[in-house]
Design an enzyme around this catalytic site. Structure first.
Site, short mmCIF file in Angstrom:
data_model
loop_
_atom_site.label_atom_id
_atom_site.label_comp_id
_atom_site.label_asym_id
_atom_site.label_seq_id
_atom_site.Cartn_x
_atom_site.Cartn_y
_atom_site.Cartn_z
N TYR A 135 128.06 -1.75 90.81
CA TYR A 135 129.11 -1.38 89.86
C TYR A 135 130.35 -0.83 90.58
O TYR A 135 131.39 -0.62 89.93
CB TYR A 135 128.63 -0.32 88.85
CG TYR A 135 127.46 -0.72 87.99
CD1 TYR A 135 126.99 -2.04 87.95
CD2 TYR A 135 126.79 0.22 87.21
CE1 TYR A 135 125.90 -2.39 87.17
CE2 TYR A 135 125.71 -0.13 86.41
CZ TYR A 135 125.27 -1.43 86.40
OH TYR A 135 124.18 -1.76 85.63
N HIS B 104 118.09 -4.35 91.67
CA HIS B 104 118.91 -4.75 90.51
C HIS B 104 118.44 -6.06 89.87
O HIS B 104 118.52 -6.23 88.65
CB HIS B 104 120.37 -4.87 90.96
CG HIS B 104 121.35 -4.64 89.86
ND1 HIS B 104 122.48 -3.90 90.02
CD2 HIS B 104 121.38 -5.06 88.57
CE1 HIS B 104 123.16 -3.87 88.88
NE2 HIS B 104 122.52 -4.56 87.99
N1 LIG Z 1 120.22 -3.75 85.16
C1 LIG Z 1 121.11 -4.61 84.69
O1 LIG Z 1 121.16 -5.79 85.07
C2 LIG Z 1 122.08 -4.13 83.64
C3 LIG Z 1 122.86 -5.06 82.93
C4 LIG Z 1 123.73 -4.58 81.95
C5 LIG Z 1 123.79 -3.22 81.71
N2 LIG Z 1 123.06 -2.32 82.42
C6 LIG Z 1 123.16 -0.85 82.22
O2 LIG Z 1 123.06 -0.57 80.82
C7 LIG Z 1 124.25 0.04 80.37
C8 LIG Z 1 124.56 -0.36 78.93
O3 LIG Z 1 124.73 -1.74 78.80
P1 LIG Z 1 126.17 -2.42 78.56
O4 LIG Z 1 127.20 -1.63 79.28
O5 LIG Z 1 125.98 -3.84 78.85
O6 LIG Z 1 126.41 -2.34 77.01
P2 LIG Z 1 126.14 -1.33 75.81
O7 LIG Z 1 126.03 0.07 76.24
O8 LIG Z 1 125.06 -1.93 75.01
O9 LIG Z 1 127.51 -1.52 74.99
C9 LIG Z 1 128.75 -1.15 75.52
C10 LIG Z 1 129.84 -1.80 74.68
O10 LIG Z 1 129.76 -1.35 73.32
C11 LIG Z 1 130.94 -0.61 72.97
N3 LIG Z 1 130.46 0.58 72.24
C12 LIG Z 1 129.82 1.67 72.75
N4 LIG Z 1 129.50 2.55 71.79
C13 LIG Z 1 129.97 2.03 70.63
C14 LIG Z 1 129.96 2.49 69.29
N5 LIG Z 1 129.41 3.66 68.96
N6 LIG Z 1 130.52 1.70 68.35
C15 LIG Z 1 131.08 0.51 68.67
N7 LIG Z 1 131.12 0.02 69.93
C16 LIG Z 1 130.58 0.77 70.91
C17 LIG Z 1 131.60 -0.25 74.29
O11 LIG Z 1 133.01 -0.15 74.18
P3 LIG Z 1 133.81 1.21 74.58
O12 LIG Z 1 133.52 1.55 75.99
O13 LIG Z 1 135.23 0.81 74.34
O14 LIG Z 1 133.34 2.26 73.61
C18 LIG Z 1 131.23 -1.46 75.15
O15 LIG Z 1 132.07 -2.56 74.88
C19 LIG Z 1 125.30 -0.41 81.40
O16 LIG Z 1 126.49 0.35 81.35
C20 LIG Z 1 124.52 -0.28 82.67
O17 LIG Z 1 124.41 1.08 83.07
C21 LIG Z 1 122.19 -2.77 83.38
#
Ligand SMILES: NC(=O)c1ccc[n+]([C@@H]2O[C@H](COP(=O)([O-])OP(=O)(O)OC[C@H]3O[C@@H](n4cnc5c(N)ncnc54)[C@H](OP(=O)(O)O)[C@@H]3O)[C@@H](O)[C@H]2O)c1
Length: 304
Positions: free
Chosen positions: A48, A117
């Site tokens: 990241y 990862h």
């Molecule tokens: N191991 C892996 O391969 C892998 C892959 C993907 C993710 N991850 C981890 O998991 C975490 C979460 O996954 P993610 O980042 O893919 O997505 P997520 O947390 O499921 O969703 C984030 C998205 O939703 C929006 N959002 C957040 N809260 C909200 C709410 N209350 N209402 C409406 N929209 C909202 C955010 O926008 P805003 O920021 O504008 O609020 C952003 O666009 C990552 O940050 C990372 O740490 C790991």
């Protein structure tokens, strides 16, 4: 219950803060806001490119909130290298070096959880896992696990007589429920950690440059007035995001919602005061569509 047992001496908070797609110079503010809002698990990764900022945010919040390092649970991940993308795969030795470099950027002596990862390189997967086993022995990682591993990838570790991971961080939400993998993980005492829990929202990763395999049609579905999570949110008097996160923790999955919006950061943490009822849990069970959509390159659990 706000934590789940990960191993004999390590518990993982159900609520974690995700930092993917938050730039290094923005992430300190988001992380310290999250810790102030009650998050005690921060999830980052070498890939990241924001570990320095995450470390700065942790330092600020520990000082301002009067918390100790041991009050927090910090996860980072090894970028294993993907020969299919022209990157050399890490060896056991370079895996050990990688965590030491991550710790330096984070300004920490140890992480609570260190993950591979993704299972990119068939030839180096075992070597990388041996590196994690060594790092746990050295006390640099309190617990070790994997991310995006399929049953077959974990069986490889078992067949080599190596200790099993205690966690597998995977894409899990109502549209990608992976029942067979989750059953296998639970049967083998491996905690499924859910990422991208908020995929079904119309607002999920809509900003420029936050691409995924989620189609425009899927975005439109979440925006409909009668979208199922909108109906449930209204019923429980919470947001759709809170319903999705609450569903996950009722299934036993720690979650990692990401946001840079302070109001959303606070609301996403408020998931311990209501229950998704049995009828809605059963309705969500029927929404599974199969593979994940969070990676632009397809589902990484399908790696060779
Ligand atoms: N191991 C892996 O391969 C892998 C892959 C993907 C993710 N991850 C981890 O998991 C975490 C979460 O996954 P993610 O980042 O893919 O997505 P997520 O947390 O499921 O969703 C984030 C998205 O939703 C929006 N959002 C957040 N809260 C909200 C709410 N209350 N209402 C409406 N929209 C909202 C955010 O926008 P805003 O920021 O504008 O609020 C952003 O666009 C990552 O940050 C990372 O740490 C790991």
């Amino acid at each position: 219950m706000k934590t789940r047992i990960l191993s004999a001496d390590v518990e993982i908070p159900y609520l974690g803060f995700g930092t993917y797609l938050i730039a290094d110079d923005e992430v300190a503010a988001a992380v310290s806001e999250a810790i102030r809002a009650g998050y005690r698990h921060i999830d980052t990764a070498e890939g990241y490119q924001n570990e320095s900022g995450v470390g700065a945010g942790i330092k600020q919040a520990l000082e301002s909130e009067g918390l100790a390092r041991s009050d927090l649970f910090v996860t980072t991940k090894l970028w294993p290298g993907n020969p299919a993308w022209g990157q050399p795969a890490k060896t056991t030795a370079s895996t050990v070096t990688s965590l030491n470099e991550s710790l330096e950027r984070l300004g920490l002596d140890y992480v609570d959880l260190y993950l591979i990862h993704a299972p990119f390189d068939r030839d180096q997967r075992l070597a990388q896992w041996r590196g994690l086993v060594e790092l746990k022995r050295q006390g640099k990682a309190r617990a070790i696990g994997v991310s995006n591993f399929s049953i077959q990838h974990i069986e490889e570790l078992k067949a080599a007589g190596l200790p099993l991971p205690v966690a597998n961080q995977i894409e899990l939400h109502p549209w990608s429920q992976k029942p067979e993998l989750v059953r296998y993980l639970n049967d083998n005492a491996i905690t499924p950690i859910a990422y991208s829990s908020l995929v079904p929202l119309s607002t999920w990763r809509t900003a420029k440059g936050q691409d995924s395999a989620k189609t425009d049609q899927m975005k439109a579905e979440g925006a409909q007035a009668d979208a199922p999570f909108k109906v449930m949110a209204k019923k429980y008097g919470v947001s759709e995001a809170q319903v999705l996160l609450r569903w996950a923790i009722q299934k036993g999955y720690p979650v990692l919602p990401k946001s840079t919006n302070p109001e959303r950061i606070r609301k996403n943490a408020d998931i311990f005061g209501f229950n998704v009822d049995d009828q809605d849990m059963a309705a969500i069970e029927k929404m599974d569509r199969g593979d994940g959509v969070a990676w632009t390159t397809g589902d990484p659990t399908k790696a060779p």
